[in-house]
Design a protein around this motif. Structure first.
Motif, mmCIF file in Angstrom:
data_model
loop_
_atom_site.group_PDB
_atom_site.id
_atom_site.type_symbol
_atom_site.label_atom_id
_atom_site.label_comp_id
_atom_site.label_asym_id
_atom_site.label_seq_id
_atom_site.Cartn_x
_atom_site.Cartn_y
_atom_site.Cartn_z
ATOM 1 N N GLY A 1 3.422 9.457 0.362
ATOM 2 C CA GLY A 1 2.309 9.257 -0.348
ATOM 3 C C GLY A 1 0.871 9.468 0.515
ATOM 4 O O GLY A 1 0.843 9.267 1.525
ATOM 5 N N SER A 2 -0.065 9.969 0.009
ATOM 6 C CA SER A 2 -1.868 8.764 1.119
ATOM 7 C C SER A 2 -2.060 7.694 -0.068
ATOM 8 O O SER A 2 -2.130 7.305 -1.066
ATOM 9 N N GLY A 3 -1.562 6.084 0.869
ATOM 10 C CA GLY A 3 -1.975 4.713 0.440
ATOM 11 C C GLY A 3 -3.108 4.551 1.114
ATOM 12 O O GLY A 3 -4.232 3.789 0.473
ATOM 13 N N GLY A 4 -3.951 5.581 1.978
ATOM 14 C CA GLY A 4 -5.618 5.343 2.403
ATOM 15 C C GLY A 4 -5.762 4.582 3.083
ATOM 16 O O GLY A 4 -4.554 3.394 4.274
ATOM 17 N N PRO A 5 -7.030 4.199 3.728
ATOM 18 C CA PRO A 5 -7.920 4.762 3.298
ATOM 19 C C PRO A 5 -8.427 5.412 2.909
ATOM 20 O O PRO A 5 -9.169 5.364 2.288
ATOM 21 N N SER A 6 -8.003 6.335 4.090
ATOM 22 C CA SER A 6 -8.375 7.837 3.724
ATOM 23 C C SER A 6 -7.778 9.036 3.443
ATOM 24 O O SER A 6 -6.496 8.225 2.884
ATOM 25 N N ALA A 7 -7.836 9.917 2.752
ATOM 26 C CA ALA A 7 -7.170 11.026 2.218
ATOM 27 C C ALA A 7 -6.401 11.509 3.126
ATOM 28 O O ALA A 7 -6.548 11.334 4.272
ATOM 29 N N ASP B 1 -3.612 14.480 3.745
ATOM 30 C CA ASP B 1 -3.376 16.251 3.850
ATOM 31 C C ASP B 1 -3.613 16.254 2.180
ATOM 32 O O ASP B 1 -3.178 17.076 1.267
ATOM 33 N N GLY B 2 -5.071 16.754 2.255
ATOM 34 C CA GLY B 2 -6.117 16.114 1.206
ATOM 35 C C GLY B 2 -6.309 15.649 -0.018
ATOM 36 O O GLY B 2 -6.326 16.147 -1.195
ATOM 37 N N GLN B 3 -5.007 15.068 -0.146
ATOM 38 C CA GLN B 3 -4.820 13.924 -0.755
ATOM 39 C C GLN B 3 -5.115 12.787 -1.250
ATOM 40 O O GLN B 3 -5.310 12.084 -0.131
ATOM 41 N N GLU B 4 -6.414 11.909 -2.224
ATOM 42 C CA GLU B 4 -6.660 11.043 -1.951
ATOM 43 C C GLU B 4 -5.855 9.733 -2.049
ATOM 44 O O GLU B 4 -4.622 10.126 -2.931
ATOM 45 N N PRO B 5 -6.136 8.608 -1.960
ATOM 46 C CA PRO B 5 -4.994 7.667 -1.482
ATOM 47 C C PRO B 5 -4.997 7.437 -3.624
ATOM 48 O O PRO B 5 -5.971 7.121 -4.051
ATOM 49 N N GLY B 6 -4.002 7.063 -2.725
ATOM 50 C CA GLY B 6 -2.992 6.434 -4.453
ATOM 51 C C GLY B 6 -2.302 7.928 -4.897
ATOM 52 O O GLY B 6 -1.559 7.221 -6.053
ATOM 53 N N THR B 7 -2.257 8.911 -4.211
ATOM 54 C CA THR B 7 -1.625 10.331 -4.495
ATOM 55 C C THR B 7 0.307 9.873 -4.319
ATOM 56 O O THR B 7 -0.226 9.928 -3.178
ATOM 57 N N VAL B 8 0.946 9.766 -4.813
ATOM 58 C CA VAL B 8 2.501 9.574 -4.701
ATOM 59 C C VAL B 8 3.232 10.194 -5.492
ATOM 60 O O VAL B 8 2.901 11.185 -6.172
ATOM 61 N N TYR B 9 3.780 11.396 -4.824
ATOM 62 C CA TYR B 9 4.406 11.589 -4.993
ATOM 63 C C TYR B 9 6.142 11.196 -5.274
ATOM 64 O O TYR B 9 6.905 10.300 -3.891
ATOM 65 N N GLU C 1 -6.290 -1.254 -2.794
ATOM 66 C CA GLU C 1 -5.866 -1.056 -1.284
ATOM 67 C C GLU C 1 -4.826 -0.864 -1.012
ATOM 68 O O GLU C 1 -3.855 -0.750 -2.333
ATOM 69 N N PRO C 2 -4.187 -0.364 0.170
ATOM 70 C CA PRO C 2 -3.478 0.323 0.566
ATOM 71 C C PRO C 2 -2.282 -0.531 0.550
ATOM 72 O O PRO C 2 -1.289 -0.236 -0.289
ATOM 73 N N SER C 3 -2.052 -1.667 0.103
ATOM 74 C CA SER C 3 -1.155 -2.764 0.504
ATOM 75 C C SER C 3 -0.611 -2.465 -1.582
ATOM 76 O O SER C 3 0.200 -3.186 -1.209
ATOM 77 N N GLU C 4 -1.608 -2.655 -2.516
ATOM 78 C CA GLU C 4 -1.378 -2.505 -3.274
ATOM 79 C C GLU C 4 -0.869 -1.315 -4.303
ATOM 80 O O GLU C 4 0.357 -1.331 -4.509
ATOM 81 N N ILE C 5 -1.326 -0.103 -3.094
ATOM 82 C CA ILE C 5 -0.757 1.220 -3.803
ATOM 83 C C ILE C 5 0.831 1.235 -3.135
ATOM 84 O O ILE C 5 1.608 2.024 -3.553
ATOM 85 N N CYS C 6 0.956 0.083 -2.170
ATOM 86 C CA CYS C 6 2.422 1.024 -1.047
ATOM 87 C C CYS C 6 3.058 -0.321 -1.944
ATOM 88 O O CYS C 6 4.637 0.321 -2.205
ATOM 89 N N ALA C 7 3.103 -0.827 -2.644
ATOM 90 C CA ALA C 7 3.914 -2.002 -2.950
ATOM 91 C C ALA C 7 3.910 -1.414 -5.086
ATOM 92 O O ALA C 7 5.527 -1.681 -4.947
#
Length: 167
Positions: free
Chosen positions: A110-116, A118-126, A145-151
């Protein structure tokens, strides 16, 4: 978010991961299943929770942290193209299941951020689960935040693995 709040958030997420990992341990031992993991975005968080679960050596085959796109393509047979995609998650799950000879495998990218990415916004996870009879993929759209998205991605990945093991 201040350091204290971030530390609290991390502990809460870790406790949630540990609880789900214990349930995965019970299910794997009850059904005689082995488990493997391929991670990108979460950088080993899923594997860490599983390795700490009860009797992990009896059912946890191992993991591959494929953070770079090149590793995903070369080692896990992810097709050329974006690595933040359902197709990449499927290939990662099936690749690690094959490599580690596991009954069930889960993969997260997925995309953790802070930037997109592969064209996917931060927080997009598969997340993909391969149980040998088929592969199920779920897309998550997370905020933070990226750390929160990862967790949160790690905990969701464990929950989807458990759901996949239960059928």
């Amino acid at each position: 978010m201040t350091g204290g709040a971030r530390g609290y958030w991390g502990r809460m997420q870790s406790e949630g991961r540990d609880q789900v990992a214990d349930e995965i341990s019970e299910e794997a031992r009850r059904r005689g299943l082995t488990v493997a993991v391929a991670e990108s975005l979460t950088g080993g968080m899923v594997a860490t929770a599983l390795a700490a679960a009860y009797a992990a050596s009896a059912w946890f085959r191992g993991s591959l942290v494929a953070y770079s796109s090149e590793v995903k393509h070369a080692v896990l047979d992810v097709p050329d193209g974006p690595v933040v995609s359902a197709e990449a998650a499927q290939a990662m799950a099936s690749g690690v299941r094959r490599l580690l000879a596991a009954d069930v495998a889960v993969a997260v990218t997925g995309s953790g951020g802070p930037s997109a990415q592969d064209g996917q916004e931060p927080g997009t996870v598969y997340v993909a689960v391969d149980d040998g009879s088929g592969i199920r993929v779920q897309r998550l759209d997370l905020d933070g935040e990226p750390s929160e998205i990862c967790a949160r991605s790690a905990e969701c990945t464990l929950r989807l693995l458990l759901d996949g093991m239960r059928g």
